[in-house]
Design an enzyme around this catalytic site. Structure first.
Site, PDB file in Angstrom:
ATOM      1  N   ARG A 140       0.836  -1.201   0.000  1.00 57.31           N
ATOM      2  CA  ARG A 140       0.000   0.000   0.000  1.00 57.31           C
ATOM      3  C   ARG A 140       0.862   1.240   0.000  1.00 57.31           C
ATOM      4  NH1 ARG A 140      -1.491   3.470   4.239  1.00 57.31           N
ATOM      5  NH2 ARG A 140      -3.344   4.739   3.763  1.00 57.31           N
ATOM      6  N   ASP A 149       0.139   2.377   8.731  1.00 53.71           N
ATOM      7  CA  ASP A 149       1.224   1.416   8.944  1.00 53.71           C
ATOM      8  C   ASP A 149       1.482   1.227  10.436  1.00 53.71           C
ATOM      9  OD1 ASP A 149       1.980   0.657   6.289  1.00 53.71           O
ATOM     10  OD2 ASP A 149       2.834   2.634   6.021  1.00 53.71           O
ATOM     11  N   ASP A 185       6.450  -0.605   6.027  1.00 53.07           N
ATOM     12  CA  ASP A 185       5.143  -0.782   5.398  1.00 53.07           C
ATOM     13  C   ASP A 185       4.546  -2.140   5.763  1.00 53.07           C
ATOM     14  OD1 ASP A 185       5.356   1.680   4.192  1.00 53.07           O
ATOM     15  OD2 ASP A 185       6.046   0.895   2.263  1.00 53.07           O
TER      16      ASP A 185
END
Length: 206
Positions: A140, A149, A185
């Site tokens: 993403r 995150d 991430d």
């Protein structure tokens, strides 16, 4: 195509803004329908009949897919509980607060609408994540602040089971770009776009 993350975000924001509003309305309608259908399958295999399913949704900003009509529909379902994300501090995970159609709202950072309450919702079972860019592996690209995150990483660190579903426009597909996720991430479990499931949602049998 190789772009740094800042330029890539600007490119995707520009592509998003150039979409035809009528196409966006139709696309959002299709996304809401697919989410509704998928959740019905999830409900049938839900293993905790003594408690509702907690869904952390989001209140769409301008040019994000509009989920509000679906949230209104879900609010009438006694098997579901809804919450919305709230920013409590910079560089901190999000906090989810309960939402119903009658919940007072307030404008917060970045113009995000948040429930105007001190009550905190239980950890979510399903998280709908606003997504600017995505890969077919579930990576993403967000808006660069890292709130989701941090939130997903915190839930994982607490060993809380959940399903994360990115909600994105198909123009956010990163397949044409040399994109590599950063170490912090957290990949998504699924990605839904106006063209369908770019990363398939979990399926259930029985």
């Amino acid at each position: 195509m190789s772009l740094n993350p800042t330029d890539l975000r600007q490119t995707l924001l520009r592509l998003r803004a150039q979409q035809d509003p009528a196409d966006c309305r139709r696309g959002a309608l299709l996304m809401r329908g697919r989410l509704f259908t998928w959740l019905n399958s999830y409900k049938k295999q839900w293993s905790h009949p003594d408690r509702p399913i907690h869904i952390a949704a989001f209140w769409a900003l301008a040019q994000e897919p509009d989920l509000q009509p679906l949230l209104q529909q879900w609010a009438d379902d006694k098997q579901l509980r809804l919450s919305l994300p709230c920013i409590v501090a910079e560089n901190a995970p999000l906090v989810f607060k309960p939402w119903q159609p009658t919940t007072p709202m307030k404008s917060a950072l970045f113009g995000v609408q948040e429930p105007d309450t001190l009550e905190i919702a239980p950890h979510p079972d399903i998280i709908l994540v606003p997504t600017l860019g995505f890969s077919r592996q579930g990576d993403r690209l967000g808006y660069g602040k890292g709130y989701y995150d941090r939130t997903l990483a915190q839930l994982q660190a607490q060993s809380h089971p959940f399903i994360s579903i990115g909600i994105a426009w198909a123009v956010g597909d990163l397949s044409s770009y040399s994109y590599h996720p950063q170490a912090h991430d957290v990949p998504l479990d699924a990605v839904l776009t106006d063209k369908g499931w770019a990363v398939p949602a979990p399926t259930f049998t029985g």
